[in-house]
Design an enzyme around this catalytic site. Structure first.
Site, PDB file in Angstrom:
ATOM      1  N   ARG A   1      -8.736   4.032   9.153  1.00 43.50           N
ATOM      2  CA  ARG A   1      -8.551   2.594   9.353  1.00 43.50           C
ATOM      3  C   ARG A   1      -9.716   1.982  10.124  1.00 43.50           C
ATOM      4  O   ARG A   1      -9.693   0.784  10.384  1.00 43.50           O
ATOM      5  CB  ARG A   1      -7.272   2.373  10.156  1.00 43.50           C
ATOM      6  CG  ARG A   1      -6.148   1.695   9.353  1.00 43.50           C
ATOM      7  CD  ARG A   1      -4.979   1.627  10.287  1.00 43.50           C
ATOM      8  NE  ARG A   1      -3.947   0.728   9.926  1.00 43.50           N
ATOM      9  CZ  ARG A   1      -2.787   1.085   9.398  1.00 43.50           C
ATOM     10  NH1 ARG A   1      -2.576   2.319   9.048  1.00 43.50           N
ATOM     11  NH2 ARG A   1      -1.852   0.182   9.208  1.00 43.50           N
TER      12      ARG A   1
ATOM     13  N   ARG B   1      11.636  -2.546  11.564  1.00 41.50           N
ATOM     14  CA  ARG B   1      10.393  -2.079  12.188  1.00 41.50           C
ATOM     15  C   ARG B   1      10.026  -3.030  13.320  1.00 41.50           C
ATOM     16  O   ARG B   1       9.972  -4.240  13.130  1.00 41.50           O
ATOM     17  CB  ARG B   1       9.260  -2.043  11.148  1.00 41.50           C
ATOM     18  CG  ARG B   1       9.095  -0.680  10.535  1.00 41.50           C
ATOM     19  CD  ARG B   1       7.992  -0.662   9.529  1.00 41.50           C
ATOM     20  NE  ARG B   1       6.677  -0.924  10.085  1.00 41.50           N
ATOM     21  CZ  ARG B   1       5.536  -0.603   9.476  1.00 41.50           C
ATOM     22  NH1 ARG B   1       5.579   0.005   8.307  1.00 41.50           N
ATOM     23  NH2 ARG B   1       4.373  -0.882  10.015  1.00 41.50           N
TER      24      ARG B   1
ATOM     25  N   ARG C   1      -1.651  -7.728  13.388  1.00 45.16           N
ATOM     26  CA  ARG C   1      -2.011  -6.597  12.524  1.00 45.16           C
ATOM     27  C   ARG C   1      -2.951  -7.029  11.402  1.00 45.16           C
ATOM     28  O   ARG C   1      -3.844  -6.296  11.008  1.00 45.16           O
ATOM     29  CB  ARG C   1      -0.740  -5.946  11.959  1.00 45.16           C
ATOM     30  CG  ARG C   1      -0.052  -5.063  13.001  1.00 45.16           C
ATOM     31  CD  ARG C   1       1.391  -4.774  12.660  1.00 45.16           C
ATOM     32  NE  ARG C   1       1.548  -4.111  11.400  1.00 45.16           N
ATOM     33  CZ  ARG C   1       2.600  -4.258  10.599  1.00 45.16           C
ATOM     34  NH1 ARG C   1       3.588  -5.066  10.942  1.00 45.16           N
ATOM     35  NH2 ARG C   1       2.671  -3.611   9.458  1.00 45.16           N
TER      36      ARG C   1
ATOM     37  N   ARG D   1      10.195  -8.462   5.191  1.00 51.63           N
ATOM     38  CA  ARG D   1      10.414  -7.014   5.347  1.00 51.63           C
ATOM     39  C   ARG D   1      10.993  -6.722   6.722  1.00 51.63           C
ATOM     40  O   ARG D   1      11.899  -5.908   6.858  1.00 51.63           O
ATOM     41  CB  ARG D   1       9.101  -6.260   5.152  1.00 51.63           C
ATOM     42  CG  ARG D   1       9.246  -4.755   5.288  1.00 51.63           C
ATOM     43  CD  ARG D   1       7.984  -4.016   4.944  1.00 51.63           C
ATOM     44  NE  ARG D   1       7.098  -3.891   6.080  1.00 51.63           N
ATOM     45  CZ  ARG D   1       5.898  -3.300   6.034  1.00 51.63           C
ATOM     46  NH1 ARG D   1       5.443  -2.820   4.902  1.00 51.63           N
ATOM     47  NH2 ARG D   1       5.154  -3.210   7.104  1.00 51.63           N
TER      48      ARG D   1
ATOM     49  N   LYS E   1       0.818  -1.211   0.000  1.00 50.80           N
ATOM     50  CA  LYS E   1       0.000   0.000   0.000  1.00 50.80           C
ATOM     51  C   LYS E   1       0.855   1.267   0.000  1.00 50.80           C
ATOM     52  O   LYS E   1       0.610   2.182  -0.788  1.00 50.80           O
ATOM     53  CB  LYS E   1      -0.905  -0.081   1.239  1.00 50.80           C
ATOM     54  CG  LYS E   1      -1.647   1.130   1.649  1.00 50.80           C
ATOM     55  CD  LYS E   1      -2.555   0.791   2.820  1.00 50.80           C
ATOM     56  CE  LYS E   1      -1.869   0.271   4.067  1.00 50.80           C
ATOM     57  NZ  LYS E   1      -1.122   1.276   4.841  1.00 50.80           N
TER      58      LYS E   1
END
Ligand code: AMP
Length: 186
Positions: free
Chosen positions: A88, A133, A144, A127, A13
């Protein structure tokens, strides 16, 4: 041009939102990036948001709406923007409608990108190995995704009812997906 990007974590995204902003010369506003910046500055917003982000939970709606109300009132938003990761939840979407009403602005399109769950988990864990992160570890990733399905996916129907929804298949090369989005907007 004012766009909203919706999609589960790992679907690309953010990457797509940036490409589309470059194409249209509009501002890229990622609430995830804004919150991570607040955390790195140890601001009050950052302190309030960190514990939710680290657990893979959503930061409370009020904090997001207050923060975005201020941001969208700033001058650099006048020529258009892409909202990446906001709204969201349904209350955030309703709050955004009020903010935009006050600004006499409206959203042109909502881009919803989706892909298979297994593919998303693989991409995110990969990732996490590179991004550093704190919320890209496999437990937090699953949380998530769960939060996305429960709290964010209902926005698809919300925007579909308003005739704003563009559903995009998130599987494939980055450039292919960008082209799909551009085609859907033309
Ligand atoms: P992102 O970079 O978009 O994946 O966002 C990272 C994290 O920031 C999310 O997992 C949430 O904890 C928080 N976050 C970002 N945008 C929002 C939002 N609109 N509402 C609530 N929490 C958010």
């Amino acid at each position: 041009m004012r766009l909203i990007f919706i999609g589960p974590p790992g679907v690309g995204k953010g990457t797509q939102a940036k490409q589309i902003c470059d194409q249209f010369g509009i501002l890229h506003l990622s609430t995830g990036d804004i919150l991570r910046e607040e955390i790195s500055q140890n601001s009050l917003i950052g302190q309030a948001a960190k514990r939710f982000i680290d657990k893979g939970e959503l930061v409370p709606d009020k904090l997001l709406l207050d923060m975005m109300s201020i941001r969208l009132n700033q001058k650099d938003c006048k020529n258009g923007y892409c909202l990446d990761g906001f709204p969201r939840t349904i209350p955030q979407a309703e709050g955004l409608e009020l903010i935009l009403q006050n600004l006499q602005q409206s959203i042109d399109a909502v881009i919803s990108i989706d892909a298979d769950e297994k593919e998303l988990i693989q991409r995110l864990v990969l990732r996490g190995q590179n991004s550093g992160r704190t919320d890209d570890t496999s437990d937090v990733v699953k949380q998530r995704l769960d939060v996305y399905r429960k709290q964010t996916a209902p926005l698809i129907e919300f925007y579909s009812k308003r005739n704003l929804l563009h559903s995009i298949d998130g599987l494939g090369e980055i450039s292919e997906i960008t082209q799909r989005i551009l085609n859907s907007l033309s």
